[in-house]
Design an enzyme around this catalytic site. Structure first.
Site, short mmCIF file in Angstrom:
data_model
loop_
_atom_site.label_atom_id
_atom_site.label_comp_id
_atom_site.label_asym_id
_atom_site.label_seq_id
_atom_site.Cartn_x
_atom_site.Cartn_y
_atom_site.Cartn_z
N GLY A 245 4.99 -13.57 47.98
CA GLY A 245 5.60 -12.52 48.86
C GLY A 245 7.03 -13.16 48.49
N LYS A 246 8.26 -11.75 49.55
CA LYS A 246 8.94 -12.67 49.37
C LYS A 246 10.09 -13.70 49.29
CE LYS A 246 10.65 -7.89 50.87
NZ LYS A 246 10.75 -6.55 52.06
#
Ligand code: GLU
Length: 479
Positions: A245-246
Protein backbone atom coordinates in the site's frame (compact mmCIF):
# COMPACT_ATOMS: atom_id res chain seq x y z
CA UNK A 1 -21.11 -11.76 -26.97
CA UNK A 2 -18.80 -8.76 -26.93
CA UNK A 3 -16.54 -8.67 -23.91
CA UNK A 4 -16.71 -5.39 -22.05
CA UNK A 5 -14.44 -4.77 -19.10
CA UNK A 6 -13.83 -1.70 -17.05
CA UNK A 7 -11.29 0.01 -14.87
CA UNK A 8 -13.13 2.01 -12.24
CA UNK A 9 -10.69 3.93 -10.07
CA UNK A 10 -11.66 6.48 -7.46
CA UNK A 11 -9.84 9.77 -7.93
CA UNK A 12 -8.40 9.77 -4.44
CA UNK A 13 -4.71 10.08 -5.41
CA UNK A 14 -2.17 8.54 -7.70
CA UNK A 15 -2.34 4.98 -9.04
CA UNK A 16 0.30 2.94 -7.30
CA UNK A 17 1.74 -0.32 -8.44
CA UNK A 18 -0.44 -2.25 -5.99
CA UNK A 19 -3.63 -1.38 -7.84
CA UNK A 20 -2.76 -0.92 -11.48
CA UNK A 21 -3.29 -4.58 -12.32
CA UNK A 22 -7.00 -3.84 -12.01
CA UNK A 23 -6.46 -1.84 -15.20
CA UNK A 24 -4.01 -4.16 -16.94
CA UNK A 25 -6.00 -7.37 -16.81
CA UNK A 26 -9.30 -5.83 -17.97
CA UNK A 27 -7.36 -4.24 -20.82
CA UNK A 28 -5.71 -7.51 -21.85
CA UNK A 29 -8.96 -9.45 -21.70
CA UNK A 30 -10.85 -6.86 -23.72
CA UNK A 31 -8.17 -6.58 -26.40
CA UNK A 32 -7.71 -10.33 -26.67
CA UNK A 33 -11.39 -10.70 -27.44
CA UNK A 34 -11.75 -7.64 -29.64
CA UNK A 35 -13.97 -6.20 -26.95
CA UNK A 36 -13.86 -2.91 -25.10
CA UNK A 37 -12.41 -1.53 -21.92
CA UNK A 38 -14.26 1.31 -20.25
CA UNK A 39 -12.63 3.82 -17.93
CA UNK A 40 -15.09 4.98 -15.31
CA UNK A 41 -14.19 7.53 -12.69
CA UNK A 42 -15.84 6.66 -9.37
CA UNK A 43 -15.95 10.07 -7.79
CA UNK A 44 -18.96 9.84 -5.52
CA UNK A 45 -16.99 9.93 -2.31
CA UNK A 46 -16.64 13.68 -2.20
CA UNK A 47 -14.72 13.65 1.08
CA UNK A 48 -11.90 11.62 -0.48
CA UNK A 49 -11.91 13.40 -3.82
CA UNK A 50 -8.49 14.74 -4.82
CA UNK A 51 -8.18 17.50 -7.38
CA UNK A 52 -6.04 16.39 -10.33
CA UNK A 53 -6.28 12.68 -9.52
CA UNK A 54 -8.30 11.90 -12.65
CA UNK A 55 -5.58 13.42 -14.81
CA UNK A 56 -2.99 11.35 -12.97
CA UNK A 57 -4.99 8.21 -13.65
CA UNK A 58 -5.34 9.06 -17.32
CA UNK A 59 -1.67 9.89 -17.57
CA UNK A 60 -0.72 6.56 -16.00
CA UNK A 61 -2.92 4.53 -18.33
CA UNK A 62 -1.73 6.42 -21.38
CA UNK A 63 1.89 5.93 -20.42
CA UNK A 64 1.40 2.18 -20.02
CA UNK A 65 -0.43 2.06 -23.34
CA UNK A 66 -3.69 0.92 -21.73
CA UNK A 67 -5.91 2.91 -24.01
CA UNK A 68 -9.52 2.77 -22.96
CA UNK A 69 -12.22 2.48 -25.61
CA UNK A 70 -14.84 4.45 -23.74
CA UNK A 71 -14.51 6.94 -20.95
CA UNK A 72 -13.23 10.43 -20.21
CA UNK A 73 -11.60 12.21 -23.16
CA UNK A 74 -12.67 9.60 -25.74
CA UNK A 75 -16.39 9.55 -24.85
CA UNK A 76 -18.65 6.70 -25.97
CA UNK A 77 -22.26 5.55 -26.01
CA UNK A 78 -22.53 4.79 -22.29
CA UNK A 79 -21.49 8.12 -20.84
CA UNK A 80 -21.18 10.13 -18.77
CA UNK A 81 -18.16 8.30 -17.39
CA UNK A 82 -17.83 10.28 -14.19
CA UNK A 83 -20.19 8.89 -11.57
CA UNK A 84 -20.83 12.36 -10.20
CA UNK A 85 -22.50 13.17 -13.52
CA UNK A 86 -24.79 10.14 -13.39
CA UNK A 87 -26.92 11.09 -10.40
CA UNK A 88 -30.24 10.87 -12.22
CA UNK A 89 -29.43 7.36 -13.35
CA UNK A 90 -28.80 6.19 -9.78
CA UNK A 91 -31.93 7.90 -8.53
CA UNK A 92 -33.96 6.25 -11.29
CA UNK A 93 -32.72 2.79 -10.25
CA UNK A 94 -33.18 3.65 -6.58
CA UNK A 95 -36.83 4.48 -7.19
CA UNK A 96 -37.32 1.09 -8.81
CA UNK A 97 -36.17 -0.51 -5.59
CA UNK A 98 -38.44 1.69 -3.49
CA UNK A 99 -41.38 0.79 -5.71
CA UNK A 100 -40.70 -2.92 -5.43
CA UNK A 101 -40.39 -2.60 -1.65
CA UNK A 102 -36.67 -3.38 -1.63
CA UNK A 103 -35.38 -0.01 -0.44
CA UNK A 104 -36.39 2.35 2.31
CA UNK A 105 -35.56 5.84 3.48
CA UNK A 106 -33.83 5.70 6.82
CA UNK A 107 -34.02 8.76 9.02
CA UNK A 108 -32.32 7.06 11.99
CA UNK A 109 -29.76 9.50 13.40
CA UNK A 110 -26.12 8.34 13.34
CA UNK A 111 -25.92 8.42 17.17
CA UNK A 112 -28.74 5.91 17.35
CA UNK A 113 -26.95 3.66 14.87
CA UNK A 114 -23.79 3.93 16.96
CA UNK A 115 -25.80 2.73 19.98
CA UNK A 116 -27.08 -0.31 18.06
CA UNK A 117 -23.52 -1.11 17.12
CA UNK A 118 -22.38 -0.74 20.70
CA UNK A 119 -25.18 -3.00 21.92
CA UNK A 120 -24.05 -5.73 19.51
CA UNK A 121 -20.46 -5.29 20.64
CA UNK A 122 -21.47 -5.78 24.24
CA UNK A 123 -23.58 -8.80 23.45
CA UNK A 124 -20.78 -10.10 21.25
CA UNK A 125 -23.05 -10.62 18.29
CA UNK A 126 -22.31 -9.37 14.78
CA UNK A 127 -23.87 -6.00 14.03
CA UNK A 128 -26.48 -6.34 11.30
CA UNK A 129 -28.54 -3.28 10.55
CA UNK A 130 -31.44 -5.34 9.29
CA UNK A 131 -32.07 -6.38 12.90
CA UNK A 132 -32.68 -2.71 13.76
CA UNK A 133 -34.55 -1.76 10.62
CA UNK A 134 -36.95 1.13 11.52
CA UNK A 135 -40.56 0.08 11.32
CA UNK A 136 -42.19 3.26 10.17
CA UNK A 137 -40.58 4.19 6.89
CA UNK A 138 -40.73 7.74 5.69
CA UNK A 139 -40.78 9.14 2.22
CA UNK A 140 -37.36 9.26 0.55
CA UNK A 141 -36.24 12.83 0.05
CA UNK A 142 -32.94 14.70 -0.07
CA UNK A 143 -31.00 14.50 3.17
CA UNK A 144 -32.28 11.03 4.11
CA UNK A 145 -30.15 7.99 3.28
CA UNK A 146 -31.71 5.21 1.27
CA UNK A 147 -31.10 1.64 2.38
CA UNK A 148 -31.49 -1.71 0.72
CA UNK A 149 -34.00 -4.05 2.35
CA UNK A 150 -31.98 -7.24 2.53
CA UNK A 151 -33.45 -10.72 2.60
CA UNK A 152 -31.28 -13.01 4.65
CA UNK A 153 -30.36 -15.94 2.44
CA UNK A 154 -27.32 -17.90 1.33
CA UNK A 155 -25.53 -17.40 -1.96
CA UNK A 156 -23.22 -19.51 -4.05
CA UNK A 157 -21.40 -18.07 -7.00
CA UNK A 158 -18.38 -18.60 -9.16
CA UNK A 159 -15.41 -16.29 -9.12
CA UNK A 160 -13.15 -16.69 -12.16
CA UNK A 161 -10.05 -16.56 -9.98
CA UNK A 162 -11.22 -17.71 -6.55
CA UNK A 163 -13.39 -20.56 -7.78
CA UNK A 164 -16.75 -21.64 -6.32
CA UNK A 165 -17.79 -19.48 -3.40
CA UNK A 166 -20.46 -19.74 -0.76
CA UNK A 167 -21.70 -17.30 1.87
CA UNK A 168 -24.40 -17.60 4.48
CA UNK A 169 -27.17 -15.10 5.33
CA UNK A 170 -25.09 -13.43 8.03
CA UNK A 171 -23.36 -11.40 5.30
CA UNK A 172 -26.55 -9.92 3.92
CA UNK A 173 -27.47 -6.54 5.29
CA UNK A 174 -29.39 -3.35 4.68
CA UNK A 175 -26.53 -1.54 3.01
CA UNK A 176 -26.81 2.15 2.21
CA UNK A 177 -27.57 2.77 -1.45
CA UNK A 178 -27.78 6.56 -1.51
CA UNK A 179 -26.05 8.63 1.15
CA UNK A 180 -27.57 11.60 2.82
CA UNK A 181 -25.63 13.91 0.51
CA UNK A 182 -27.56 12.36 -2.40
CA UNK A 183 -24.52 10.57 -3.82
CA UNK A 184 -24.74 6.79 -4.26
CA UNK A 185 -22.42 4.46 -2.39
CA UNK A 186 -19.86 2.41 -4.30
CA UNK A 187 -21.96 -0.66 -3.48
CA UNK A 188 -24.95 0.65 -5.37
CA UNK A 189 -23.38 2.82 -8.06
CA UNK A 190 -21.11 0.17 -9.50
CA UNK A 191 -23.98 -2.30 -9.86
CA UNK A 192 -26.03 0.23 -11.79
CA UNK A 193 -23.11 1.39 -13.90
CA UNK A 194 -21.81 -2.05 -14.78
CA UNK A 195 -25.30 -2.98 -15.93
CA UNK A 196 -25.96 0.23 -17.85
CA UNK A 197 -22.54 0.04 -19.48
CA UNK A 198 -22.94 -3.59 -20.50
CA UNK A 199 -19.91 -4.75 -18.51
CA UNK A 200 -19.46 -8.50 -18.91
CA UNK A 201 -16.45 -8.98 -16.59
CA UNK A 202 -16.07 -7.15 -13.30
CA UNK A 203 -12.37 -7.35 -12.45
CA UNK A 204 -11.29 -5.73 -9.22
CA UNK A 205 -9.29 -6.22 -6.06
CA UNK A 206 -10.12 -9.16 -3.82
CA UNK A 207 -11.17 -6.76 -1.05
CA UNK A 208 -14.64 -6.67 -2.64
CA UNK A 209 -15.11 -10.42 -2.39
CA UNK A 210 -16.64 -10.34 1.09
CA UNK A 211 -19.34 -7.89 -0.03
CA UNK A 212 -20.24 -9.92 -3.09
CA UNK A 213 -23.34 -11.56 -1.58
CA UNK A 214 -24.82 -8.09 -1.12
CA UNK A 215 -24.05 -7.32 -4.76
CA UNK A 216 -25.71 -10.57 -5.82
CA UNK A 217 -28.79 -9.59 -3.82
CA UNK A 218 -28.86 -6.25 -5.62
CA UNK A 219 -28.59 -7.87 -9.07
CA UNK A 220 -31.55 -10.02 -8.11
CA UNK A 221 -33.63 -7.20 -6.71
CA UNK A 222 -32.96 -5.07 -9.79
CA UNK A 223 -33.51 -8.00 -12.17
CA UNK A 224 -30.05 -7.58 -13.62
CA UNK A 225 -27.90 -10.32 -15.09
CA UNK A 226 -24.82 -10.99 -13.01
CA UNK A 227 -21.58 -10.24 -14.86
CA UNK A 228 -18.61 -12.58 -14.49
CA UNK A 229 -16.76 -11.78 -11.29
CA UNK A 230 -12.98 -11.76 -11.21
CA UNK A 231 -11.23 -11.05 -7.91
CA UNK A 232 -7.60 -10.06 -8.22
CA UNK A 233 -5.45 -11.07 -5.23
CA UNK A 234 -3.37 -8.46 -3.50
CA UNK A 235 0.14 -7.55 -4.37
CA UNK A 236 2.11 -8.13 -1.20
CA UNK A 237 4.65 -5.76 0.28
CA UNK A 238 8.29 -6.92 -0.07
CA UNK A 239 8.22 -8.17 3.52
CA UNK A 240 5.57 -9.78 5.67
CA UNK A 241 2.10 -10.78 4.72
CA UNK A 242 0.32 -7.52 4.14
CA UNK A 243 -0.74 -5.99 0.91
CA UNK A 244 1.43 -3.40 -0.73
CA UNK A 245 0.00 0.00 0.00
CA UNK A 246 0.96 3.62 -0.15
CA UNK A 247 1.98 3.37 3.48
CA UNK A 248 4.70 0.81 2.62
CA UNK A 249 6.12 3.29 0.20
CA UNK A 250 4.34 1.89 -2.85
CA UNK A 251 5.36 4.46 -5.39
CA UNK A 252 3.06 5.80 -8.02
CA UNK A 253 3.38 4.18 -11.41
CA UNK A 254 4.48 7.44 -12.97
CA UNK A 255 7.23 7.91 -10.39
CA UNK A 256 8.89 4.86 -11.91
CA UNK A 257 8.59 6.51 -15.31
CA UNK A 258 10.31 9.59 -13.88
CA UNK A 259 13.02 7.33 -12.47
CA UNK A 260 13.75 5.90 -15.91
CA UNK A 261 11.68 2.74 -16.02
CA UNK A 262 10.27 2.01 -19.47
CA UNK A 263 6.54 1.56 -19.93
CA UNK A 264 7.16 -1.77 -21.66
CA UNK A 265 9.04 -3.07 -18.63
CA UNK A 266 6.46 -1.83 -16.16
CA UNK A 267 3.59 -3.39 -18.07
CA UNK A 268 5.52 -6.62 -18.52
CA UNK A 269 6.44 -6.78 -14.86
CA UNK A 270 3.01 -6.00 -13.45
CA UNK A 271 1.15 -8.27 -15.86
CA UNK A 272 3.36 -11.18 -14.82
CA UNK A 273 3.00 -10.46 -11.13
CA UNK A 274 0.48 -13.11 -10.19
CA UNK A 275 -0.14 -14.37 -13.71
CA UNK A 276 1.86 -16.63 -16.01
CA UNK A 277 1.10 -18.49 -19.19
CA UNK A 278 2.61 -21.72 -17.93
CA UNK A 279 5.92 -21.26 -19.77
CA UNK A 280 9.29 -19.97 -18.58
CA UNK A 281 9.01 -16.86 -20.75
CA UNK A 282 9.77 -13.65 -18.84
CA UNK A 283 9.84 -10.91 -21.43
CA UNK A 284 6.51 -10.11 -23.04
CA UNK A 285 5.54 -7.35 -25.40
CA UNK A 286 2.09 -5.88 -24.99
CA UNK A 287 0.91 -7.87 -28.03
CA UNK A 288 2.25 -11.09 -26.55
CA UNK A 289 0.48 -10.36 -23.28
CA UNK A 290 -2.76 -9.75 -25.13
CA UNK A 291 -2.33 -13.02 -27.02
CA UNK A 292 -1.34 -15.19 -24.06
CA UNK A 293 -3.42 -13.74 -21.23
CA UNK A 294 -6.01 -15.98 -19.64
CA UNK A 295 -8.16 -15.51 -16.58
CA UNK A 296 -7.66 -19.05 -15.38
CA UNK A 297 -3.93 -18.53 -14.98
CA UNK A 298 -4.27 -15.60 -12.60
CA UNK A 299 -2.98 -16.97 -9.34
CA UNK A 300 -5.42 -16.91 -6.45
CA UNK A 301 -2.96 -15.98 -3.73
CA UNK A 302 -1.06 -12.74 -3.24
CA UNK A 303 1.99 -12.04 -5.39
CA UNK A 304 5.00 -10.38 -3.83
CA UNK A 305 6.31 -7.13 -5.22
CA UNK A 306 9.99 -7.38 -6.07
CA UNK A 307 11.67 -4.22 -7.27
CA UNK A 308 14.89 -6.02 -8.15
CA UNK A 309 12.99 -8.09 -10.67
CA UNK A 310 11.36 -4.98 -12.11
CA UNK A 311 14.74 -3.32 -12.57
CA UNK A 312 16.19 -6.47 -14.11
CA UNK A 313 13.33 -6.54 -16.60
CA UNK A 314 13.87 -2.88 -17.30
CA UNK A 315 17.50 -3.57 -18.17
CA UNK A 316 16.34 -6.31 -20.52
CA UNK A 317 13.90 -3.93 -22.17
CA UNK A 318 16.54 -1.23 -22.58
CA UNK A 319 18.73 -3.74 -24.44
CA UNK A 320 15.84 -5.00 -26.47
CA UNK A 321 14.82 -1.55 -27.67
CA UNK A 322 18.42 -0.81 -28.58
CA UNK A 323 18.93 -4.01 -30.53
CA UNK A 324 15.51 -4.19 -32.17
CA UNK A 325 14.69 -0.55 -32.76
CA UNK A 326 18.14 1.00 -32.85
CA UNK A 327 20.21 3.50 -30.91
CA UNK A 328 18.10 6.47 -31.97
CA UNK A 329 14.89 4.87 -30.75
CA UNK A 330 16.40 4.27 -27.34
CA UNK A 331 17.96 7.73 -27.36
CA UNK A 332 14.52 9.25 -27.94
CA UNK A 333 13.47 7.83 -24.56
CA UNK A 334 16.42 9.32 -22.68
CA UNK A 335 15.70 13.03 -22.99
CA UNK A 336 15.26 13.77 -19.30
CA UNK A 337 17.90 11.44 -17.96
CA UNK A 338 21.27 12.87 -18.92
CA UNK A 339 23.45 14.80 -16.51
CA UNK A 340 22.83 18.52 -16.90
CA UNK A 341 26.26 19.10 -18.35
CA UNK A 342 25.26 16.94 -21.34
CA UNK A 343 22.90 19.67 -22.56
CA UNK A 344 25.86 21.36 -24.23
CA UNK A 345 26.60 18.31 -26.38
CA UNK A 346 25.14 17.17 -29.67
CA UNK A 347 22.58 14.40 -30.05
CA UNK A 348 25.10 12.58 -32.20
CA UNK A 349 27.66 12.52 -29.41
CA UNK A 350 25.10 11.43 -26.82
CA UNK A 351 23.92 8.61 -29.10
CA UNK A 352 27.53 7.43 -29.26
CA UNK A 353 27.77 7.46 -25.48
CA UNK A 354 24.44 5.66 -25.16
CA UNK A 355 25.52 3.04 -27.69
CA UNK A 356 28.44 1.94 -25.57
CA UNK A 357 26.77 2.17 -22.17
CA UNK A 358 23.15 1.04 -22.71
CA UNK A 359 23.83 -2.56 -21.77
CA UNK A 360 24.88 -1.51 -18.27
CA UNK A 361 21.78 0.54 -17.51
CA UNK A 362 19.13 -0.71 -15.13
CA UNK A 363 17.11 2.46 -15.48
CA UNK A 364 17.53 5.35 -17.87
CA UNK A 365 18.31 7.61 -14.94
CA UNK A 366 21.55 5.65 -14.41
CA UNK A 367 22.82 7.78 -17.29
CA UNK A 368 23.01 10.71 -14.91
CA UNK A 369 25.66 9.10 -12.72
CA UNK A 370 27.32 6.83 -15.21
CA UNK A 371 28.17 9.20 -18.02
CA UNK A 372 29.43 12.46 -16.51
CA UNK A 373 33.06 11.83 -17.54
CA UNK A 374 31.97 11.84 -21.18
CA UNK A 375 30.97 15.46 -20.79
CA UNK A 376 33.47 16.96 -18.37
CA UNK A 377 36.92 16.08 -17.10
CA UNK A 378 36.65 13.94 -13.99
CA UNK A 379 38.09 15.10 -10.71
CA UNK A 380 41.54 13.57 -10.40
CA UNK A 381 41.66 11.30 -7.39
CA UNK A 382 45.11 9.73 -7.16
CA UNK A 383 44.17 7.81 -4.02
CA UNK A 384 41.33 6.11 -5.83
CA UNK A 385 43.70 5.23 -8.64
CA UNK A 386 46.55 3.80 -6.60
CA UNK A 387 44.22 1.96 -4.22
CA UNK A 388 42.34 0.16 -6.94
CA UNK A 389 42.70 -3.56 -6.27
CA UNK A 390 44.62 -4.14 -9.52
CA UNK A 391 46.52 -0.89 -9.82
CA UNK A 392 47.80 -1.30 -6.30
CA UNK A 393 50.00 -4.15 -7.52
CA UNK A 394 52.02 -1.66 -9.54
CA UNK A 395 54.73 0.57 -8.07
CA UNK A 396 54.54 4.32 -8.59
CA UNK A 397 57.45 4.13 -11.03
CA UNK A 398 55.67 1.42 -12.98
CA UNK A 399 52.49 3.46 -13.11
CA UNK A 400 54.36 6.44 -14.45
CA UNK A 401 56.17 4.39 -17.03
CA UNK A 402 53.06 2.61 -18.19
CA UNK A 403 51.18 5.87 -18.58
CA UNK A 404 54.01 7.40 -20.57
CA UNK A 405 54.26 4.42 -22.86
CA UNK A 406 50.50 4.42 -23.41
CA UNK A 407 50.55 8.11 -24.22
CA UNK A 408 53.41 7.68 -26.67
CA UNK A 409 51.79 4.81 -28.54
CA UNK A 410 48.39 6.50 -28.70
CA UNK A 411 49.95 9.72 -29.91
CA UNK A 412 51.47 7.83 -32.82
CA UNK A 413 48.23 6.11 -33.72
CA UNK A 414 47.20 7.21 -37.19
CA UNK A 415 43.50 6.60 -37.36
CA UNK A 416 41.64 6.93 -34.05
CA UNK A 417 38.98 4.26 -33.91
CA UNK A 418 37.94 1.46 -31.56
CA UNK A 419 39.66 -1.33 -33.51
CA UNK A 420 42.95 0.49 -33.84
CA UNK A 421 42.87 1.47 -30.18
CA UNK A 422 42.37 -2.17 -29.28
CA UNK A 423 45.43 -3.12 -31.34
CA UNK A 424 47.50 -0.59 -29.38
CA UNK A 425 46.14 -1.87 -26.08
CA UNK A 426 47.09 -5.42 -27.06
CA UNK A 427 50.59 -4.33 -28.09
CA UNK A 428 50.99 -2.57 -24.76
CA UNK A 429 50.17 -5.81 -22.98
CA UNK A 430 52.74 -7.78 -24.96
CA UNK A 431 55.42 -5.17 -24.65
CA UNK A 432 55.06 -4.58 -20.92
CA UNK A 433 54.18 -8.13 -19.88
CA UNK A 434 51.58 -6.72 -17.48
CA UNK A 435 48.31 -8.41 -16.66
CA UNK A 436 45.31 -6.98 -18.57
CA UNK A 437 43.46 -6.20 -15.33
CA UNK A 438 46.39 -4.12 -14.04
CA UNK A 439 47.16 -2.20 -17.19
CA UNK A 440 43.58 -1.66 -18.28
CA UNK A 441 42.33 -0.65 -14.83
CA UNK A 442 45.10 1.93 -14.70
CA UNK A 443 44.14 3.45 -18.05
CA UNK A 444 40.42 3.17 -17.43
CA UNK A 445 40.55 4.96 -14.10
CA UNK A 446 42.94 7.59 -15.42
CA UNK A 447 40.52 8.62 -18.13
CA UNK A 448 37.23 8.26 -16.21
CA UNK A 449 37.74 8.11 -12.43
CA UNK A 450 34.47 6.22 -12.40
CA UNK A 451 33.72 2.91 -10.73
CA UNK A 452 32.60 1.37 -14.05
CA UNK A 453 33.00 2.20 -17.67
CA UNK A 454 32.23 0.49 -20.94
CA UNK A 455 35.02 -1.40 -22.77
CA UNK A 456 38.18 0.66 -22.70
CA UNK A 457 38.71 0.96 -26.45
CA UNK A 458 35.09 2.04 -26.95
CA UNK A 459 35.30 4.62 -24.17
CA UNK A 460 38.51 6.06 -25.62
CA UNK A 461 37.06 6.10 -29.10
CA UNK A 462 34.01 8.10 -27.98
CA UNK A 463 36.08 10.48 -25.84
CA UNK A 464 38.37 11.13 -28.82
CA UNK A 465 42.12 11.38 -29.11
CA UNK A 466 42.59 14.85 -27.62
CA UNK A 467 40.60 14.31 -24.48
CA UNK A 468 41.97 10.82 -23.87
CA UNK A 469 45.56 12.01 -24.20
CA UNK A 470 44.96 15.14 -22.17
CA UNK A 471 43.52 13.11 -19.28
CA UNK A 472 46.33 10.56 -19.38
CA UNK A 473 48.89 13.38 -19.38
CA UNK A 474 47.25 15.09 -16.43
CA UNK A 475 47.36 11.90 -14.40
CA UNK A 476 50.94 11.12 -15.45
CA UNK A 477 51.98 14.55 -14.20
CA UNK A 478 50.11 14.15 -10.91
CA UNK A 479 51.65 10.83 -9.88
N1 GLU B 1 -13.68 2.62 -7.18
C1 GLU B 1 -13.25 1.38 -6.68
C2 GLU B 1 -11.81 1.49 -6.20
O1 GLU B 1 -11.12 2.38 -6.64
C3 GLU B 1 -13.28 0.37 -7.79
C4 GLU B 1 -13.63 -0.98 -7.45
C5 GLU B 1 -14.11 -1.65 -8.73
O2 GLU B 1 -13.30 -1.81 -9.62
O3 GLU B 1 -15.30 -1.95 -8.82
O4 GLU B 1 -11.38 0.69 -5.39
Amino acid sequence: MEIITRFAPSPTGYIHIGNVRSAIYPYLLAKQNKGKMILRIEDTDRARYVEGATELIEDTLEWLGLNWDEGPIVGGPHGPYFQSERMEIYHKWARKLIESGRAYADPTPPEQIAQYREKCNQEKVPFLYRNFRPENTTEWKPGIPLRFKAEPKSYTWHDEVMGDMHAGPEVLDDIILIKKDGYPTYNFAHIVDDAEMGVTHVMRGVEYLSSTPNYLALYEALHLAQPKLVSLPHILAPQGNKKLGKRDGAKSVTEYRDDGVLAEAMLNYLACLGWNDGTEQEIYTKDELIKNFSLDRIQNSGARYDETKLLWLNGQWIRRIFTEQGAEALYARTTNFWPEIANDFSDEYKIKVLSIIYDRLKTLSDLREMTTYFFEDPRIDIDMLVNNKFVKKLSEAEIEELLKLTIAKLTDLKEWNADNIQIILNELLTETGKKPAELFSLIRIAISFAPFSPALNLTMDVLGRNITLARLNTVARSI
